[in-house]
Motif scaffolding. Structure first.
Motif, short mmCIF file in Angstrom:
data_model
loop_
_atom_site.label_atom_id
_atom_site.label_comp_id
_atom_site.label_asym_id
_atom_site.label_seq_id
_atom_site.Cartn_x
_atom_site.Cartn_y
_atom_site.Cartn_z
N SER A 134 0.83 -1.22 0.00
CA SER A 134 0.00 0.00 0.00
C SER A 134 0.85 1.26 0.00
O SER A 134 0.46 2.28 -0.58
CB SER A 134 -0.94 -0.01 1.21
N LEU A 135 2.04 1.22 0.64
CA LEU A 135 2.93 2.37 0.59
C LEU A 135 3.42 2.62 -0.85
O LEU A 135 3.52 3.77 -1.30
CB LEU A 135 4.13 2.15 1.51
N ALA A 138 0.66 4.16 -2.71
CA ALA A 138 0.49 5.57 -2.35
C ALA A 138 1.40 6.44 -3.19
O ALA A 138 0.99 7.51 -3.68
CB ALA A 138 0.78 5.76 -0.86
N GLU A 139 2.66 6.01 -3.39
CA GLU A 139 3.58 6.78 -4.23
C GLU A 139 3.07 6.83 -5.67
O GLU A 139 3.06 7.90 -6.30
CB GLU A 139 4.98 6.18 -4.20
N LEU A 140 2.64 5.68 -6.20
CA LEU A 140 2.14 5.66 -7.57
C LEU A 140 0.88 6.50 -7.72
O LEU A 140 0.68 7.20 -8.72
CB LEU A 140 1.87 4.22 -8.01
N GLY A 141 0.02 6.45 -6.71
CA GLY A 141 -1.25 7.16 -6.79
C GLY A 141 -1.10 8.66 -6.84
O GLY A 141 -1.90 9.34 -7.51
N VAL A 142 -0.10 9.21 -6.15
CA VAL A 142 0.09 10.67 -6.18
C VAL A 142 1.00 11.10 -7.32
O VAL A 142 0.97 12.26 -7.74
CB VAL A 142 0.63 11.18 -4.83
N VAL A 273 -10.36 5.20 -7.69
CA VAL A 273 -11.22 6.38 -7.72
C VAL A 273 -10.43 7.64 -7.39
O VAL A 273 -10.97 8.60 -6.84
CB VAL A 273 -12.42 6.22 -6.75
N THR A 274 -9.15 7.67 -7.75
CA THR A 274 -8.29 8.80 -7.41
C THR A 274 -8.85 10.12 -7.89
O THR A 274 -8.78 11.14 -7.18
CB THR A 274 -6.89 8.58 -8.01
N GLU A 275 -9.42 10.15 -9.09
CA GLU A 275 -9.89 11.40 -9.66
C GLU A 275 -11.12 11.95 -8.95
O GLU A 275 -11.49 13.11 -9.16
CB GLU A 275 -10.20 11.21 -11.14
N GLU A 276 -11.76 11.15 -8.09
CA GLU A 276 -12.93 11.62 -7.35
C GLU A 276 -12.61 11.93 -5.90
O GLU A 276 -13.51 12.26 -5.13
CB GLU A 276 -14.05 10.57 -7.44
N LEU A 277 -11.33 11.81 -5.52
CA LEU A 277 -10.91 12.15 -4.17
C LEU A 277 -10.72 13.65 -4.03
O LEU A 277 -10.22 14.32 -4.93
CB LEU A 277 -9.57 11.47 -3.84
N VAL A 278 -11.12 14.19 -2.89
CA VAL A 278 -10.82 15.57 -2.56
C VAL A 278 -9.35 15.62 -2.13
O VAL A 278 -8.94 14.92 -1.21
CB VAL A 278 -11.72 16.06 -1.42
N ASP A 279 -8.56 16.41 -2.81
CA ASP A 279 -7.13 16.57 -2.54
C ASP A 279 -6.43 15.20 -2.46
O ASP A 279 -5.96 14.79 -1.39
CB ASP A 279 -6.92 17.33 -1.22
N PRO A 280 -6.38 14.46 -3.57
CA PRO A 280 -5.85 13.09 -3.54
C PRO A 280 -4.40 13.01 -3.10
O PRO A 280 -3.99 12.00 -2.52
CB PRO A 280 -6.03 12.61 -4.98
N ARG A 281 -3.60 14.05 -3.34
CA ARG A 281 -2.19 13.98 -2.96
C ARG A 281 -2.02 13.91 -1.45
O ARG A 281 -0.99 13.43 -0.96
CB ARG A 281 -1.42 15.17 -3.53
N LYS A 282 -3.02 14.36 -0.71
CA LYS A 282 -2.97 14.25 0.76
C LYS A 282 -3.84 13.11 1.27
O LYS A 282 -3.42 12.33 2.13
CB LYS A 282 -3.42 15.58 1.39
N ILE A 439 5.08 11.79 -2.44
CA ILE A 439 5.50 10.71 -1.54
C ILE A 439 6.54 9.88 -2.29
O ILE A 439 6.34 9.52 -3.45
CB ILE A 439 4.32 9.82 -1.14
N LYS A 440 7.63 9.59 -1.62
CA LYS A 440 8.68 8.77 -2.22
C LYS A 440 9.17 7.78 -1.18
O LYS A 440 9.91 8.15 -0.25
CB LYS A 440 9.82 9.65 -2.73
N VAL A 441 8.77 6.51 -1.30
CA VAL A 441 9.13 5.51 -0.31
C VAL A 441 10.58 5.07 -0.50
O VAL A 441 11.15 5.20 -1.59
CB VAL A 441 8.19 4.29 -0.40
N ASN A 442 11.14 4.55 0.56
CA ASN A 442 12.50 4.01 0.49
C ASN A 442 12.53 2.82 -0.48
O ASN A 442 11.57 2.03 -0.53
CB ASN A 442 12.94 3.56 1.88
N LEU A 443 13.58 2.70 -1.25
CA LEU A 443 13.67 1.62 -2.24
C LEU A 443 13.57 0.24 -1.61
O LEU A 443 13.18 -0.73 -2.28
CB LEU A 443 14.98 1.73 -3.02
N LEU A 444 13.92 0.12 -0.33
CA LEU A 444 13.81 -1.18 0.33
C LEU A 444 12.37 -1.66 0.43
O LEU A 444 12.12 -2.87 0.51
CB LEU A 444 14.44 -1.11 1.73
N VAL A 445 11.42 -0.73 0.43
CA VAL A 445 10.01 -1.11 0.55
C VAL A 445 9.54 -1.90 -0.68
O VAL A 445 9.06 -3.03 -0.54
CB VAL A 445 9.12 0.13 0.80
N PRO A 446 9.65 -1.37 -1.92
CA PRO A 446 9.24 -2.19 -3.07
C PRO A 446 10.12 -3.42 -3.26
O PRO A 446 9.61 -4.47 -3.69
CB PRO A 446 9.36 -1.22 -4.25
N ILE A 447 11.41 -3.33 -2.95
CA ILE A 447 12.28 -4.50 -3.11
C ILE A 447 11.86 -5.61 -2.15
O ILE A 447 11.77 -6.79 -2.54
CB ILE A 447 13.75 -4.10 -2.89
#
Length: 542
Positions: A134-135, A138-142, A273-282, A439-447
């Motif tokens: 999910s983290l 979150a980076e991809l979504g914003v 449904v990102t485009e229907e979120l109020v202030d999706p980046r937050k 949002i930019k997660v640490n590379l260890l998270v996706p790895i």
């Protein structure tokens, strides 16, 4: 390729000058026809009419079709509305996850784990791995703020074929993860009507029934703690918890986690449904950070509560674990558990319809599904054709007899798609290092996620080659469909006429048009060119 920004702005200016007397269909046609290079021929995809795709090929627009006349609010922009706040965003995630298998999966996890202690560990590990995934989402979504979730990201990063295969598998089977099968067609029809009538109604229903589910599970957890304080925790003592009645192989552990992952499926639905979120980046990352730990806590302690009242053998013999728990401990109030199961079903289907319809909407907008599914109601601004398709999918799910085999198929394909999407995060980091990422997660998270993902898939293939093989075949059947429906553009004229007639009929029946783009659509759109283009590598386009 995307249309030139100047052409889109000019088109929007022309659309804005359309007076209030222009009917909804004409306004939609004016907007999309003016995009020129951004549209594809109606019959480039089986079942299409003029397609508002950013990836399609240029082609002439079809002849104008009669459509519904103007209605209330015709002077307003016809587009998906941003009506999902933080609370509703959390209930979409929680409601979709809890509605996906907590009343079924405890049995499957325990069966493959071989002990109570190992089963609880699988639940905790499942929550941890879900948090890692999910983290990344979150980076991809914003960074790519488009509705459609996995499909939108894979299409943006890997191109049309990869995105279509993910969409194809979702249409065929992943939709089953949106909620447990229900035997009430009326319920699906009712919720489809609600979702078609108002986004606000749909989110309020999701809020209410998610709250009801959390209260029911809180009751189970509370009774479980009372049982522990009274000394009824024999199955949870270390000597009994790790008393294996079978020695699980690595393949069994992989299957146990697949069963548990079914109960966590739905954690990525808010990205649809990102485009229907109020202030999706937050609100997108906030909702994920709130929801995933909460669900992990609820799931783990719900299972602890189950084992205070039932032995492993009783749990394995039960077809509805929560109902059996209520009958043993709640006495007169045991009716609460069947009601909670009904709430879970109701909320799960509502969440599935709301989010998965946006997946179909996004696929049609990219030119991978019939263009009718990319249209929204001229007054309610809801994707009615996509909702009807999802309602039909729930009817198909009702016909499935072997739920556990279905869970295995769904879980395997889900995990395959999750891994490909998170691999795309690494590819996007390499190709677009200067892309703005709130949002930019640490590379260890996706790895770390991908290492676990590879382990799970390899041993799933070893232990259940038939289930995994069928899952791969389901995905690959989309290859010929892609080349026939999307890639092949010179279809016979009879196909053009048929698809245009069907789309015109669908528009008149559902009172729908293409949505009009927002003024900031191009300027703030996903993956716009960076100020440092020399450092970026272009994304693949189809």
């Amino acid at each position: 390729m995307r249309p030139p920004v100047g052409a889109v702005r000019a088109a929007k200016a022309a659309s804005a000058r359309t007076d209030g007397r222009t009917d909804g269909l004409a306004a939609g046609r004016t907007h999309w026809a003016a995009r020129g290079a951004g549209t594809r021929r109606d019959s480039d995809m089986v079942g299409h009419t003029q397609q508002p795709s950013g990836r399609g090929n240029p082609g002439p627009a079809p002849s104008p079709s009669p459509g519904p006349g103007p209605g209330p609010g015709a002077s307003e922009r016809v587009a998906l509305k941003k009506e999902i706040g933080l609370v509703s965003a959390c209930t979409i995630i929680i409601g979709n996850i809890i509605g996906s298998g907590i009343f079924i999966s405890p049995k499957g996890v325990l069966e493959h784990s071989g002990s109570v202690g190992l089963a609880l560990f699988v639940w905790i590990l499942g929550g941890g791995v879900t948090a890692l995934g999910s983290l990344c989402y979150a980076e991809l979504g914003v960074a790519i703020p488009k509705s459609g979730g996995d499909y939108a990201y894979v299409t943006e990063i890997f191109g049309g074929l990869a995105g279509f295969l993910l969409l194809w598998s979702a249409v065929l089977i992943i939709s089953a993860s949106g909620g447990p099968p229900t035997h009430s067609p009326f319920l699906s029809v009712l919720l489809t009507w609600v979702n078609s009538s108002s986004v606000r109604w749909a989110t309020r229903i999701q809020d209410i029934f998610t709250g009801g589910k959390l209260l029911a599970l809180s009751l189970i957890i509370g009774v479980g703690f009372v049982q522990i304080f009274q000394g009824h925790f024999e199955e949870l003592t270390p000597s009994n918890a790790f008393d294996f009645w079978m020695t699980p192989s690595v393949g069994h552990l992989a299957l146990a986690f697949l069963q548990g992952s079914f109960a966590f499926s739905g954690w990525n639905f808010l990205n649809y449904v990102t485009e229907e979120l109020v202030d999706p980046r937050k609100n997108l990352p906030r909702a994920i950070v709130i929801s995933i730990p909460l669900v992990t806590f609820v799931y783990t302690f719900t299972n602890v509560a189950y084992f205070t009242a039932m032995s492993p053998q009783e749990l394995l013999a039960s077809n509805a674990v929560a109902v059996t728990f209520g009958e043993k401990l709640l006495g007169y109030f045991s009716w609460v558990m069947p009601v909670s199961v009904a709430l879970s079903t109701f909320g799960g289907i509502n969440g599935y319809l709301f989010t998965s319809s946006r997946l179909c909407f996004s696929g049609a907008r990219e030119g991978h599904l019939p263009s009718l599914l990319a249209m929204i109601h001229v007054r309610h601004c809801t994707p009615i054709p996509a909702l009807l398709v999802c309602c039909g999918a729930t009817a198909v799910i009702m016909l499935v007899g072997d739920t556990y085999t279905l869970i295995n198929y769904v879980s395997f394909i889900n995990y395959l798609c999750y891994g490909v999407t998170i691999l795309g995060l690494l590819v996007l980091r390499w190709r677009r290092p200067a892309l703005h990422r709130p949002i930019k997660v640490n590379l260890l998270v996706p790895i770390a996620y991908l290492v676990f993902w590879a382990f799970l898939l390899v041993f799933s293939f070893i232990s259940e080659p038939m289930v995994c093989g069928v899952g791969v075949i389901i995905i690959l059947t989309g290859v010929p469909v892609f080349f026939l429906g999307v890639f092949w553009r010179s279809k016979p004229k009879c196909v053009h006429r048929l698809t245009e007639s069907m789309t015109r009929w669908g528009q008149e029946l559902c009172f729908v048009v293409y949505p009009q783009g927002a003024p900031e659509e191009e300027e703030n759109g996903p993956c716009q060119p960076s100020p440092l283009p020399t450092r970026d590598k272009p994304l693949k386009t189809q």
